[in-house]
Motif scaffolding. Structure first.
Motif, PDB file in Angstrom:
ATOM      1  N   VAL B  51       2.476   6.291   7.803  1.00  0.00           N
ATOM      2  CA  VAL B  51       3.398   6.290   6.664  1.00  0.00           C
ATOM      3  C   VAL B  51       3.658   7.728   6.211  1.00  0.00           C
ATOM      4  N   GLU B  52       2.604   8.526   6.160  1.00  0.00           N
ATOM      5  CA  GLU B  52       2.766   9.942   5.770  1.00  0.00           C
ATOM      6  C   GLU B  52       3.709  10.668   6.723  1.00  0.00           C
ATOM      7  N   ASP B  53       3.515  10.433   8.027  1.00  0.00           N
ATOM      8  CA  ASP B  53       4.352  11.114   9.026  1.00  0.00           C
ATOM      9  C   ASP B  53       5.799  10.648   8.925  1.00  0.00           C
ATOM     10  N   LYS B  54       5.969   9.328   8.826  1.00  0.00           N
ATOM     11  CA  LYS B  54       7.320   8.750   8.839  1.00  0.00           C
ATOM     12  C   LYS B  54       8.142   9.214   7.632  1.00  0.00           C
ATOM     13  N   PHE B  55       7.519   9.237   6.449  1.00  0.00           N
ATOM     14  CA  PHE B  55       8.273   9.539   5.233  1.00  0.00           C
ATOM     15  C   PHE B  55       8.080  10.983   4.764  1.00  0.00           C
ATOM     16  N   ASP B  56       7.276  11.731   5.516  1.00  0.00           N
ATOM     17  CA  ASP B  56       6.993  13.119   5.169  1.00  0.00           C
ATOM     18  C   ASP B  56       6.472  13.253   3.732  1.00  0.00           C
ATOM     19  N   ILE B  57       5.469  12.447   3.431  1.00  0.00           N
ATOM     20  CA  ILE B  57       4.839  12.478   2.110  1.00  0.00           C
ATOM     21  C   ILE B  57       3.331  12.614   2.318  1.00  0.00           C
ATOM     22  N   GLU B  58       2.605  12.892   1.224  1.00  0.00           N
ATOM     23  CA  GLU B  58       1.154  12.928   1.317  1.00  0.00           C
ATOM     24  C   GLU B  58       0.583  11.857   0.401  1.00  0.00           C
ATOM     25  N   ILE B  59      -0.242  11.014   0.962  1.00  0.00           N
ATOM     26  CA  ILE B  59      -0.849   9.945   0.169  1.00  0.00           C
ATOM     27  C   ILE B  59      -2.292  10.345  -0.118  1.00  0.00           C
ATOM     28  N   ASP B  60      -2.551  10.669  -1.392  1.00  0.00           N
ATOM     29  CA  ASP B  60      -3.902  11.090  -1.757  1.00  0.00           C
ATOM     30  C   ASP B  60      -4.830   9.872  -1.766  1.00  0.00           C
ATOM     31  N   ASN B  61      -6.132  10.131  -1.821  1.00  0.00           N
ATOM     32  CA  ASN B  61      -7.091   9.027  -1.720  1.00  0.00           C
ATOM     33  C   ASN B  61      -7.010   8.043  -2.883  1.00  0.00           C
ATOM     34  N   ASP B  62      -6.610   8.527  -4.065  1.00  0.00           N
ATOM     35  CA  ASP B  62      -6.471   7.610  -5.199  1.00  0.00           C
ATOM     36  C   ASP B  62      -5.337   6.608  -4.954  1.00  0.00           C
ATOM     37  N   SER B  63      -4.234   7.076  -4.365  1.00  0.00           N
ATOM     38  CA  SER B  63      -3.131   6.158  -4.048  1.00  0.00           C
ATOM     39  C   SER B  63      -3.531   5.221  -2.913  1.00  0.00           C
ATOM     40  N   MET B  64      -4.224   5.778  -1.935  1.00  0.00           N
ATOM     41  CA  MET B  64      -4.658   4.997  -0.777  1.00  0.00           C
ATOM     42  C   MET B  64      -5.564   3.846  -1.205  1.00  0.00           C
ATOM     43  N   GLU B  65      -6.361   4.093  -2.244  1.00  0.00           N
ATOM     44  CA  GLU B  65      -7.358   3.110  -2.692  1.00  0.00           C
ATOM     45  C   GLU B  65      -6.746   1.739  -2.978  1.00  0.00           C
ATOM     46  N   GLY B  66      -5.529   1.724  -3.554  1.00  0.00           N
ATOM     47  CA  GLY B  66      -4.925   0.446  -3.917  1.00  0.00           C
ATOM     48  C   GLY B  66      -3.843  -0.013  -2.956  1.00  0.00           C
ATOM     49  N   MET B  67      -3.803   0.574  -1.771  1.00  0.00           N
ATOM     50  CA  MET B  67      -2.741   0.233  -0.820  1.00  0.00           C
ATOM     51  C   MET B  67      -3.208  -0.883   0.113  1.00  0.00           C
ATOM     52  N   LEU B  68      -3.171  -2.095  -0.399  1.00  0.00           N
ATOM     53  CA  LEU B  68      -3.716  -3.217   0.368  1.00  0.00           C
ATOM     54  C   LEU B  68      -2.635  -4.182   0.846  1.00  0.00           C
ATOM     55  N   THR B  69      -1.489  -4.163   0.169  1.00  0.00           N
ATOM     56  CA  THR B  69      -0.394  -5.036   0.582  1.00  0.00           C
ATOM     57  C   THR B  69       0.833  -4.192   0.923  1.00  0.00           C
ATOM     58  N   VAL B  70       1.792  -4.858   1.572  1.00  0.00           N
ATOM     59  CA  VAL B  70       3.051  -4.199   1.908  1.00  0.00           C
ATOM     60  C   VAL B  70       3.745  -3.702   0.637  1.00  0.00           C
ATOM     61  N   GLY B  71       3.686  -4.520  -0.428  1.00  0.00           N
ATOM     62  CA  GLY B  71       4.302  -4.126  -1.693  1.00  0.00           C
ATOM     63  C   GLY B  71       3.635  -2.891  -2.292  1.00  0.00           C
TER      64      GLY B  71
END
Lengths: 187, 84
Positions: B51-71
């Motif tokens: 996702v980081e590569d595709k959208f050229d963004i950085e997902i920090d660990n705090d954001s990653m923590e709640g990334m469990l669904t597509v939404g």
């Protein structure tokens, strides 16, 4: 606090490229990365530390009724020692410091929290029934009255004729392997 | 970027790590990476890196923590794109 994790190393080597840019940094602290990269076999150490973090994640999720979350860096491995096919260490999560033990075979790693009383590793997917069998034997409860359900956080619990037995356990499977960890003297 | 384009990109990213292919049939914002698609937890890290590569963004660990669904993933991507 009970948790365990099993890793089918042949499958892990196929499923993940640990050398991918950013992979280690997302999962491991800088100290853990140093530990991995300075090891004789870095890839084995990636999965050893991963299994330690996963085991304690399961343990704290059960203990504190936590919603699932994905942040392996909050679990910090310390004092990891590897010696003749075994490893031990401490995993810190917030206020908790949880001792853990691992067994390393040529193609599988099994890690359990140190307070595990009974553990089991299988090359089949039969750990669930073996766990129920063990509890049935130890508690003198007929096997057919035992069941495993999941709570709303997805954490499994054991029931006897529908009542929660409050016995902490942990099941894990990966590839061809499955395992459990169980303690009957904790609530 | 339209919501549908983001969801399509997430679906494409997650497909190779999906062990339960039938979970892709009713792919939606509610789809849970681990429960519905049986993505193993180590591959969830690959999903985030992709996702980081595709959208050229950085997902920090705090954001990653709640990334469990597509939404969850979609919301994080939109937030990061808006602040980029």
């Amino acid at each position: 606090m009970i948790g365990n994790d099993i890793i089918d190393l042949n499958l892990a080597f196929k499923q993940s490229n640990w050398q991918r840019r950013g992979f280690l940094q997302k999962i491991f602290t800088t100290d853990e990365q140093d530990f991995i990269l300075n090891a004789e076999n870095p890839e084995l150490n990636v999965w050893l530390l991963w299994s330690m973090k996963e085991s304690v994640y399961k343990a704290v999720q059960r203990k504190y009724h936590l919603e699932p979350f994905n942040n392996p860096k909050r679990f910090v491995c310390k004092q990891v020692e590897i010696n003749s096919g075994k490893a031990r260490g401490v995993v810190c999560f917030e206020e908790d410091a949880c001792e853990i033990n691992s067994i390393l075979f040529s193609d599988v790693i099994h890690t359990c929290t140190a307070n595990t009383e009974f553990s089991f590793i299988s090359e089949n997917k039969n750990s669930r029934i073996r766990l129920l069998q063990k509890i049935s034997d130890q508690k003198n409860i007929p096997l057919e009255s035992l069941n495993i359900s999941k709570n709303k956080q997805g954490v499994p619990f054991l029931t006897y004729r529908g009542d929660n037995l409050q016995i902490p356990f942990s099941l894990s499977h990966h590839g061809d392997y499955s395992a459990f960890a169980l303690s009957l003297n904790l609530s | 970027m339209k919501e549908k384009d983001i969801l399509d990109a997430i679906k494409k990213i997650v497909t190779p790590y999906t062990q339960r292919k039938e979970g892709l049939e009713n792919f939606s914002k509610e789809t849970d990476f681990i429960k519905d698609l049986e993505v193993n937890s180590a591959n969830l890290v690959d999903v985030i890196l992709d996702v980081e590569d595709k959208f050229d963004i950085e997902i920090d660990n705090d954001s990653m923590e709640g990334m469990l669904t597509v939404g969850d993933a979609k919301n994080i991507i939109e937030r990061k794109l808006a602040s980029a």
